[in-house]
Write a protein that holds these residues in place. Structure first.
Motif, PDB file in Angstrom:
ATOM      1  N   LEU A   1       1.069   7.658   6.643  1.00 43.37           N
ATOM      2  CA  LEU A   1       0.037   6.668   6.346  1.00 43.37           C
ATOM      3  C   LEU A   1       0.348   5.340   7.039  1.00 43.37           C
ATOM      4  O   LEU A   1      -0.549   4.680   7.565  1.00 43.37           O
ATOM      5  CB  LEU A   1      -0.028   6.463   4.834  1.00 43.37           C
TER       6      LEU A   1
ATOM      7  N   LEU B   1       0.823  -1.204   0.000  1.00 40.64           N
ATOM      8  CA  LEU B   1       0.000   0.000   0.000  1.00 40.64           C
ATOM      9  C   LEU B   1       0.860   1.258   0.000  1.00 40.64           C
ATOM     10  O   LEU B   1       0.467   2.298  -0.516  1.00 40.64           O
ATOM     11  CB  LEU B   1      -0.923   0.006   1.223  1.00 40.64           C
TER      12      LEU B   1
ATOM     13  N   LEU C   1      -2.106   3.393   9.499  1.00 39.32           N
ATOM     14  CA  LEU C   1      -2.545   2.021   9.224  1.00 39.32           C
ATOM     15  C   LEU C   1      -2.080   1.062  10.313  1.00 39.32           C
ATOM     16  O   LEU C   1      -2.775   0.121  10.655  1.00 39.32           O
ATOM     17  CB  LEU C   1      -2.013   1.571   7.861  1.00 39.32           C
TER      18      LEU C   1
ATOM     19  N   GLY D   1      -8.161   4.866  -2.216  1.00 36.66           N
ATOM     20  CA  GLY D   1      -7.410   5.582  -1.181  1.00 36.66           C
ATOM     21  C   GLY D   1      -6.461   6.608  -1.786  1.00 36.66           C
ATOM     22  O   GLY D   1      -6.386   7.757  -1.333  1.00 36.66           O
ATOM     23  N   GLN D   2      -5.758   6.198  -2.830  1.00 34.17           N
ATOM     24  CA  GLN D   2      -4.809   7.111  -3.465  1.00 34.17           C
ATOM     25  C   GLN D   2      -5.517   8.320  -4.071  1.00 34.17           C
ATOM     26  O   GLN D   2      -5.047   9.453  -3.954  1.00 34.17           O
ATOM     27  CB  GLN D   2      -4.021   6.371  -4.555  1.00 34.17           C
TER      28      GLN D   2
ATOM     29  N   PHE E   1      -9.077  -0.797  -2.548  1.00 29.09           N
ATOM     30  CA  PHE E   1      -8.738  -0.007  -1.363  1.00 29.09           C
ATOM     31  C   PHE E   1      -7.597   0.944  -1.699  1.00 29.09           C
ATOM     32  O   PHE E   1      -7.636   2.136  -1.391  1.00 29.09           O
ATOM     33  CB  PHE E   1      -8.327  -0.960  -0.236  1.00 29.09           C
ATOM     34  N   SER E   2      -6.578   0.384  -2.382  1.00 31.72           N
ATOM     35  CA  SER E   2      -5.404   1.170  -2.717  1.00 31.72           C
ATOM     36  C   SER E   2      -5.733   2.263  -3.741  1.00 31.72           C
ATOM     37  O   SER E   2      -5.389   3.431  -3.562  1.00 31.72           O
ATOM     38  CB  SER E   2      -4.331   0.202  -3.225  1.00 31.72           C
TER      39      SER E   2
ATOM     40  N   LEU F   1      -6.781  10.583  -1.247  1.00 30.99           N
ATOM     41  CA  LEU F   1      -5.646  11.242  -0.601  1.00 30.99           C
ATOM     42  C   LEU F   1      -5.040  12.304  -1.519  1.00 30.99           C
ATOM     43  O   LEU F   1      -4.693  13.401  -1.066  1.00 30.99           O
ATOM     44  CB  LEU F   1      -4.601  10.195  -0.228  1.00 30.99           C
TER      45      LEU F   1
END
Lengths: 97, 167, 572
Positions: free
Chosen positions: C314, C270, C318, C550-551, C546-547, C554
């Motif tokens: 991050l 991640l 996490l 999320g990116q 998710f990745s 963000l």
């Protein structure tokens, strides 16, 4: 001697340099290496540079095969594998029983 | 015509071949160990009227038979019972090399330690007290050498002959 | 001839010696064995677990195996350890004592080699990371400064002679002024050429990295970074994927396989995309040249650093949420001695990576350039025909424009910017090639001078020489000596001017701030589709989404904070 070596691996706080460890234990680095190889054979220390270690071989071998289904073109060309893969130093780590 | 057979043992990269070549010159025979793919080198030399056959054992770190080389070296020392084992050690990596030497000692074979590469050790500031080492090992001869430069060869031959005559 | 037993023996300690004695006596009872072997030696081998010898002994002496088994059981009870470990341990002790007694090392030469002395400083607990950062800053400074003149040279060659040749060749077969000419000039040359311009930059980056790698410094960097890794709760081995990630995210994701625990692998996977891969560098360099001509190196460096810091932050988050309860596994690393880099291997490192970049340009970038050109040629609304439409009415502008409002708070809500970011999913260099296409349309209208082939060749050669001279002059600049004439400040090219104007318009005059926000967005959002595929392959579909999501979130948040925060603080 052998146990001291294994204990250092077990109780290390963060990364240790092999030549520092040799000085700490007052053994020649080559002798320390011999003792480490003993523990590697016993399966108590893992050596990243051994052929059976998943380390580099996985990176070199896996990328092209996984890409083949995609149009990944220049990202991982050729049979020699990905040019971005770096040769990393030898890492030895303690293996819990 | 061979009076005695001796063996040359040591870790890889200790200059063992240099010692072997310096002792035997051109009187060498290269073959394979019976049934193995490992090279077997034999040679002859004569010193002070004694004809000596010398067998170069494969380089090994121990006699624990983890590898083919170790197994060949061990079997030769234990089963063929050479009159003398010359343990060639790298003076610059003495501690690692002495593990094998210790195991040879355990077999009960008569032994001489050839402390090779003392020139390299010297340049790294490593000084070895050969008489002290010999005393700690109960009088086993310890010969300082730099085979690459031809140093210590006569002393080694002398010690080999003296040790084999004693038997 | 009899063999004399040696006077000195390794003392294995009371318990083991007692067992050795018992075993030895049992062996000695069999004459064949006693004759063939030294009984003590044979007993040691049996205790160490030598199976061949045990079989031989068992065949001649039926009692020995039971005695051996009992001995081993007793010893393992006492020591709680395999017997062969105990024996080897005593042997090593014996050797160590022997060496301590007979060897002296002069502290001057013996204790520390030159390599060790350098490492005392370079891998120092507190100095290590600052030294790493200074070296990295130097790498980007050299990369941007030294490569800049060549960048202009390649740019000049592609937009000048090469374009002229293509146009005149097309003219020969009667295609001048048709859509085919537009496809070649505005599509392929602008797109692929726009990326190839950066080959010198990447070459110098790869050269600098290859020197660091080959000299042995990279191993130290990895060693130093371990401290950072353990702060985030990652296994020290995670730095391998991280370092590889500076080159390319895809092999970095595969490199997570070196980690044993699944949590480590996923967490590293991640974070790896935030290590700025080399494909992102062209975007940084282009924007730095347009908006921050004086602080190019610093801007590029700050983006790399921001990527690392984002990964650290991050990782910390996490670690205390999704990846709770992971313990550290320390390790020992062998640092290879420093050496003078070998020119041959440095060259091959550099060349292989550069070749991969060029290959990408001829495949992925070429394909996307053509697709984008087609989308820009298809009219949507307005009264245009294929290849003869107002770009603002094209399919590409319409689709990209639909997303643009989302980017309004970030200061770059033009269809050109959003379009570049969308195509950037293919690969990060595509952001640059798309920009060259969408902003280059106006530029292409300028009539090119007619030149002969000889004139072109001459121009290519002389401009290369002057680029080399400029590069040599720029080297002292690194240490602050300026050899350039003061008025040498060049006028920005038409493309650069168009990009500047575009960002000026969407940011209410805060163009530099919007440009930096754009760069941060490029740094943080999904690296490329191949990396996404790699993530799916390694971690599964759920973690892939998710990745990716999320990116994107963000990237938007960070660009938002930079643009709005910067405006509030009065920057730009």
């Amino acid at each position: 001697m052998l146990h001291q070596v294994l204990n250092e691996f077990k109780s290390a706080q963060g990364a240790l340099n092999l030549s520092d460890l040799a000085r700490k234990l007052k053994v020649e680095q080559s002798a320390l290496d011999g003792m480490i190889q003993f523990w590697v054979r016993k399966g108590r220390i893992e050596d990243s540079q051994l052929a059976n270690s998943p380390a580099l071989s996985a990176v070199k071998g896996a990328a092209p095969s996984a890409c083949s289904g995609l149009s990944c073109a220049g990202s991982c060309p050729g049979p020699q594998g990905c040019p971005y893969v770096m040769e990393m130093p030898r890492i030895l780590s303690y293996v819990k029983k | 015509m061979t009076d005695v057979t001796i063996a040359l043992a040591g870790n890889p990269n200790t200059g063992k071949s240099t010692v072997f070549n310096a002792l035997t010159g051109s009187r060498q025979h290269v073959g394979n160990w019976p049934g193995k793919t490992v090279e077997k080198k034999e040679g002859f030399f004569e010193y002070k009227g004694l004809n000596i056959q010398i067998v170069d054992l494969p380089g090994a770190y121990s006699l624990s038979a983890y590898s083919l080389e170790e197994q060949i070296a061990r079997d030769f020392i234990v089963k063929e019972k050479p009159a003398l084992v010359v343990s060639v050690t790298d003076a610059a990596n003495l501690e690692r090399n002495l593990y094998l030497t210790t195991q040879i000692l355990e077999t009960g074979a008569p032994m001489i330690i050839a402390l090779n590469m003392t020139d390299v050790a010297n340049s790294r500031g490593v000084k070895i007290d050969a008489p002290q080492m010999s005393r700690s090992l109960g009088g086993i001869p310890v010969i300082k050498m730099a085979a690459r430069r031809g140093q210590g060869l006569d002393e080694l031959k002398e010690a080999i002959v003296a040790a084999t005559r004693e038997l | 001839m009899t063999l004399s037993t040696t006077p000195v023996q390794v003392d294995y300690g009371k318990q083991i010696e007692r067992e050795l004695k018992e075993l030895g006596e049992a062996i000695a009872q069999t004459p064949e064995l006693a004759e063939a072997y030294n009984p003590r030696w044979l007993a040691i081998q049996l205790l160490e677990g030598d199976e061949t010898l045990l079989a031989e002994v068992a065949a001649l002496n039926g009692n020995a195996p039971q005695i051996l088994e009992a001995s081993i059981e007793r010893l393992e009870q006492i020591y709680g350890e395999d017997v062969d470990v105990m024996l080897a341990d005593r042997r090593y002790n014996f050797v160590n004592t022997l060496v301590q007694g007979a060897v002296t090392r002069s502290t001057a030469a013996g204790a520390l080699t030159a390599s060790d002395k350098i490492d005392k400083i370079v891998t120092h607990r507190w100095l290590g990371i600052p030294i790493f950062l200074v070296l990295m800053w130097a790498v980007f400074k050299i990369t941007t400064d030294v490569a800049a003149p060549y960048l202009d040279w390649v740019d000049g060659v592609v937009t000048g002679p090469v374009s002229n040749r293509v146009v005149s060749l097309l003219g020969l077969i009667g295609l001048e002024g048709t859509w085919v000419e537009s496809l070649f000039v505005d599509g392929i040359l602008a797109g692929v050429g726009g990326v190839l311009v950066f080959v010198p930059v990447l070459m110098s980056l790869y050269l600098a990295l290859a020197v660091l790698e080959d000299s042995g410094y990279m191993a130290r960097a990895a060693f130093v970074m371990d401290r950072l890794m353990s702060v985030i709760g990652l296994h020290g081995k995670s730095f391998l994927p991280m370092v590889v990630g500076f080159g390319c995210t895809v092999p970095a994701i595969y490199a997570t396989r070196t980690l044993k625990s699944e949590k480590d692998r996923i967490l590293t996977g991640l974070l790896v995309p935030f290590m700025s891969c080399s494909a992102r560098l062209p975007v940084y360099i282009l924007f730095a040249a347009i908006f921050f001509p004086r602080y190019g190196g610093l801007v590029v460096f700050s983006l790399y650093l921001l990527g690392i810091l984002t990964a650290v932050a991050l990782g910390l988050i996490l670690k205390s949420t999704l990846f709770k309860g992971k313990e550290q596994t320390p390790f020992v690393m062998e640092l290879p001695p420093y050496r003078v880099p070998n020119p041959k291997s440095v060259w091959s490192y550099m060349w292989e990576r550069t070749a991969s970049f060029i290959q990408n340009a001829w495949t992925i970038i070429l394909a996307t350039s053509i697709v984008i050109w087609i989308l820009m040629a298809i009219p949507m609304g307005g009264g245009g025909k294929f290849a003869d439409t107002d770009v603002n009415q094209s399919a590409f502008a319409t689709v990209s424009g639909a997303i643009a409002p989302l980017l309004k708070p970030l200061g770059f809500n033009s269809w050109q910017a959003s379009g570049s970011l969308i195509t950037g999913f293919v690969a990060k260099e595509v952001v640059v090639s798309t920009m060259a296409q969408v902003y280059g349309v106006a530029e292409a209208a300028e009539a090119a001078e007619t030149t002969t082939f000889i004139q072109d060749a001459g121009q290519v050669a002389t401009s290369f020489i002057s680029a080399t001279v400029d590069t040599l002059k720029s080297i002292p600049l690194i240490v602050g000596i300026n050899l350039f004439d003061e008025e040498a400040e060049e006028e920005p090219g038409a493309l650069m001017g168009a990009i500047h104007a575009g960002f000026e318009a969407t940011s209410d005059g805060h163009a530099a701030l919007a440009a930096f926000a754009f760069l941060v967005f490029v740094l943080i959002y999904t690296p490329c589709m191949v990396a996404v595929a790699a993530a799916r392959h390694e971690f599964g579909v759920r973690w892939m989404w998710f990745s990716v999501i999320g990116q994107l979130v963000l990237a938007w948040l960070m660009a938002f904070v930079i643009f709005q925060g910067g405006k509030l603080l009065g920057f730009g």
